[in-house]
Design a protein around this motif. Structure first.
Motif, short mmCIF file in Angstrom:
data_model
loop_
_atom_site.label_atom_id
_atom_site.label_comp_id
_atom_site.label_asym_id
_atom_site.label_seq_id
_atom_site.Cartn_x
_atom_site.Cartn_y
_atom_site.Cartn_z
N PHE A 49 0.85 -1.19 0.00
CA PHE A 49 0.00 0.00 0.00
C PHE A 49 0.89 1.24 0.00
O PHE A 49 1.95 1.27 0.64
CB PHE A 49 -0.90 0.02 1.24
CG PHE A 49 -1.85 -1.13 1.32
CD1 PHE A 49 -3.10 -1.05 0.74
CD2 PHE A 49 -1.50 -2.31 1.97
CE1 PHE A 49 -3.99 -2.11 0.81
CE2 PHE A 49 -2.37 -3.37 2.05
CZ PHE A 49 -3.63 -3.28 1.47
N SER A 50 0.44 2.28 -0.71
CA SER A 50 1.21 3.53 -0.75
C SER A 50 0.26 4.70 -0.90
O SER A 50 -0.85 4.58 -1.44
CB SER A 50 2.21 3.52 -1.91
OG SER A 50 1.57 3.30 -3.15
N ASP A 51 0.69 5.88 -0.38
CA ASP A 51 -0.13 7.08 -0.47
C ASP A 51 0.12 7.78 -1.80
O ASP A 51 0.83 7.27 -2.67
CB ASP A 51 0.12 8.00 0.71
CG ASP A 51 1.56 8.51 0.77
OD1 ASP A 51 2.28 8.39 -0.24
OD2 ASP A 51 1.96 9.02 1.84
N ASN A 52 -0.45 8.99 -1.96
CA ASN A 52 -0.33 9.68 -3.24
C ASN A 52 1.06 10.23 -3.50
O ASN A 52 1.34 10.73 -4.59
CB ASN A 52 -1.37 10.80 -3.33
CG ASN A 52 -1.25 11.78 -2.18
OD1 ASN A 52 -0.72 11.45 -1.13
ND2 ASN A 52 -1.75 12.98 -2.38
N HIS A 53 1.96 10.15 -2.51
CA HIS A 53 3.35 10.56 -2.71
C HIS A 53 4.28 9.37 -2.88
O HIS A 53 5.50 9.53 -2.92
CB HIS A 53 3.82 11.41 -1.52
CG HIS A 53 3.05 12.68 -1.35
ND1 HIS A 53 3.15 13.74 -2.24
CD2 HIS A 53 2.15 13.06 -0.40
CE1 HIS A 53 2.35 14.72 -1.83
NE2 HIS A 53 1.73 14.33 -0.73
N GLY A 54 3.71 8.16 -2.95
CA GLY A 54 4.51 6.96 -3.12
C GLY A 54 5.07 6.40 -1.83
O GLY A 54 5.82 5.43 -1.86
N ARG A 55 4.70 6.96 -0.70
CA ARG A 55 5.21 6.48 0.57
C ARG A 55 4.41 5.27 1.05
O ARG A 55 3.22 5.16 0.78
CB ARG A 55 5.14 7.59 1.62
CG ARG A 55 6.04 8.78 1.30
CD ARG A 55 5.81 9.93 2.25
NE ARG A 55 4.45 10.44 2.16
CZ ARG A 55 4.09 11.66 2.56
NH1 ARG A 55 4.99 12.48 3.09
NH2 ARG A 55 2.84 12.05 2.43
N VAL A 56 5.07 4.37 1.78
CA VAL A 56 4.44 3.15 2.25
C VAL A 56 3.29 3.50 3.19
O VAL A 56 3.42 4.37 4.07
CB VAL A 56 5.46 2.25 2.97
CG1 VAL A 56 4.77 1.01 3.55
CG2 VAL A 56 6.55 1.83 2.00
N SER A 57 2.18 2.81 3.02
CA SER A 57 0.99 3.06 3.83
C SER A 57 0.39 1.73 4.25
O SER A 57 0.97 0.65 3.99
CB SER A 57 -0.02 3.90 3.05
OG SER A 57 -1.13 4.22 3.86
N VAL A 58 -0.75 1.77 4.92
CA VAL A 58 -1.47 0.56 5.34
C VAL A 58 -2.92 0.69 4.92
O VAL A 58 -3.43 1.79 4.67
CB VAL A 58 -1.37 0.35 6.86
CG1 VAL A 58 0.05 0.03 7.28
CG2 VAL A 58 -1.89 1.56 7.62
N ALA A 59 -3.62 -0.44 4.88
CA ALA A 59 -5.00 -0.46 4.39
C ALA A 59 -5.92 0.38 5.26
O ALA A 59 -6.87 0.98 4.76
CB ALA A 59 -5.50 -1.90 4.33
#
Length: 483
Positions: free
Chosen positions: A94-104
């Motif tokens: 998962f990643s945010d709109n800046h390409g950074r790692v995210s979670v569901a």
């Protein structure tokens, strides 16, 4: 024991014989066939374990829901509006709109995402927030026209809205027609394509009873100002919360507190304000000559002038006529408990006024006895010249008259809105009762709120934008849901 050993020996001899026979056969030319067969089986076995690459598909979608209990995510395809479910595993990224790692858990309903999905397993391989998505929050000033596919923002930006635009309320998908002008929205788009709308503040319905006493006045609540009609109740769509409801009427006002709950109908009765907001006075008429068969009209409605007449405070158009006497037309005011109206009729020099009076009498006899009751400040009336004399005395100063001014150009006279479904539901147009479906009423340009209500069913609200063309418009809404 000797027998057993002999038997074992015989068996050993038999095995050796079989082995020798097999060895002899090796030189008979049969072995190549067997060798070829074994080779073919070996090759087939090797081919059966060849791995086929996992096929993937990319989809631009709207995030609908994450279900941690089943490790599933629901998405809505932006191409066709179809909702589908994909599974999440330890390899999903998962990643945010800046390409950074995210979670569901950080993904919200309405987010525009890029999904990479395994075709074979329907497993979600990656989910990323769209980098080119534009997010507008706290949107309250907007216009929506589903017929034209236009969603207009206060800064003049036009976004393209379609049936595939996802709309969410309380985490659930709803129809775009359920959006109210009183809602606060989060709007997400890419370019001019509107992908999703999220309603962040809910609204309820406020039924105001007893409004027939304040026709011509105003209702104020939650920043909205609505004119009071002749109907016994009004229905308004109001954002959830607690508010002060203000009723103003002929320069006087009163208020009470109301609470609005999301998706529910609240009822408040303002008739108890009548004593404070509505004041009445009596008119006592004296007409000379006493034997003249005079007829008196107030705002076009004939009254019994031989007895005191009770009217609300305000200014009215009075007309007095009698055969053989000049017609008197002038404005009178009611601004005290009791006012005396002295009228001196003047004989007419010609038969013109007499004929006019007789014609008025004939017209009145043909007029429906159930003509509307007029007790408010007259509008749009032209004051005629008086040839008689009138004296009005009272204990207080009279009220001034109110002119209507120019006609409202937004009203398209002769053009109507026809509502055909759902049958038997009450129709409110900007909170004003219009009738029971099927019904029709005068068309007004601009953005308006249509509310449908029926006892035992959920109240629904629709926002429509009407153009200025000289055409009738017909609407059929979906059936109301039973409570």
């Amino acid at each position: 024991m000797q027998h057993k050993r002999n038997t074992s020996f015989k068996n050993l001899i038999g095995i050796i014989s079989v082995f020798i026979a097999a060895s002899v056969c090796t030189g008979c030319g049969e072995t190549p066939v067997q060798q070829t067969s074994v080779s073919a089986v070996s090759t087939a076995s090797e081919e059966s374990v060849v791995e086929i690459p996992d096929l993937e598909t990319d989809d631009t979608a709207v995030f609908v829901e994450y279900m941690p209990e089943t490790a599933d995510i629901r998405l809505m395809s932006a191409d066709n509006g179809r909702t589908y479910t994909v599974s999440v595993n330890e390899l999903t990224t998962f990643s945010d709109n800046h390409g950074r790692v995210s979670v569901a858990e950080l993904f919200e309903p309405g987010m525009i995402v890029q999904a990479k999905i395994s075709i074979h397993s329907r497993a979600l391989k990656s989910l990323a927030q769209a980098a080119d998505a534009v997010v507008r929050r706290d949107v309250t000033d907007f216009e929506m026209n589903m017929n034209r596919g236009v969603f207009k923002l206060s800064d003049g930006t036009n976004l393209h809205i379609t049936e595939n635009t996802a709309v969410f309320k309380n985490g659930q998908k709803i129809k775009a027609g359920d959006i109210s002008k009183s809602d606060t929205l989060i709007v997400r788009s890419v370019g001019h394509e509107l992908y999703s709308i999220v309603i962040t503040s809910g609204y309820g319905h406020l039924r105001i009873k007893g409004t027939q006493f304040f026709s011509g006045g105003w209702i104020q609540i939650a920043g909205m100002i609505r004119p009071v009609t002749d109907d016994s109740s009004m229905l308004l769509d109001v954002p959830e919360g607690e508010y002060e409801l203000i009723v103003t009427y002929k320069g006087r006002g009163g208020s009470k507190n109301v609470a609005i709950n999301r998706g529910r109908e609240s009822v408040t009765d303002v008739s108890d304000m009548k004593e404070d907001l509505v004041k009445t006075g009596e008119l006592v008429f004296t007409i000379r000559p006493i034997d003249a068969p005079a007829k008196v009209k107030i705002d076009g409605k004939e009254i019994d002038h031989l007895s005191p007449v009770t009217l609300e405070y305000g200014v009215y158009m009075m007309e007095v006529s009698a055969p053989g006497y000049a017609v008197i037309k002038e404005r009178i005011s009611v601004g005290s408990d009791v006012s005396n109206v002295d009228i001196e009729l003047q004989q007419s020099d010609t038969g013109e006024n007499r004929d006019t009076a007789l014609k008025d009498k004939e017209d009145d006899e043909e007029t429906d006895a159930d003509s509307p009751k007029i007790l408010n400040t007259p509008t749009g009336l032209t004051e005629g010249s008086n040839t008689g004399s009138t004296t009005t005395t009272s204990s207080t100063a009279s009220s001034s008259s109110t002119d209507t001014g120019a006609a409202d150009s937004s009203v398209l006279y002769g053009n109507h809105i026809y509502i055909e479904a759902p049958e038997y539901a009450e129709v409110y147009f900007d909170g004003i009762y219009k009738g029971i479906i099927p019904c029709s009423f005068t068309k007004e340009s601009g953005t308006h709120v249509i509310t449908l209500r029926r006892d035992g069913y959920e109240t629904r609200t629709f926002t429509v934008t009407l153009d200025t063309t000289t055409q009738n418009e017909t609407y059929s809404f979906s059936e109301l849901q039973a409570k």
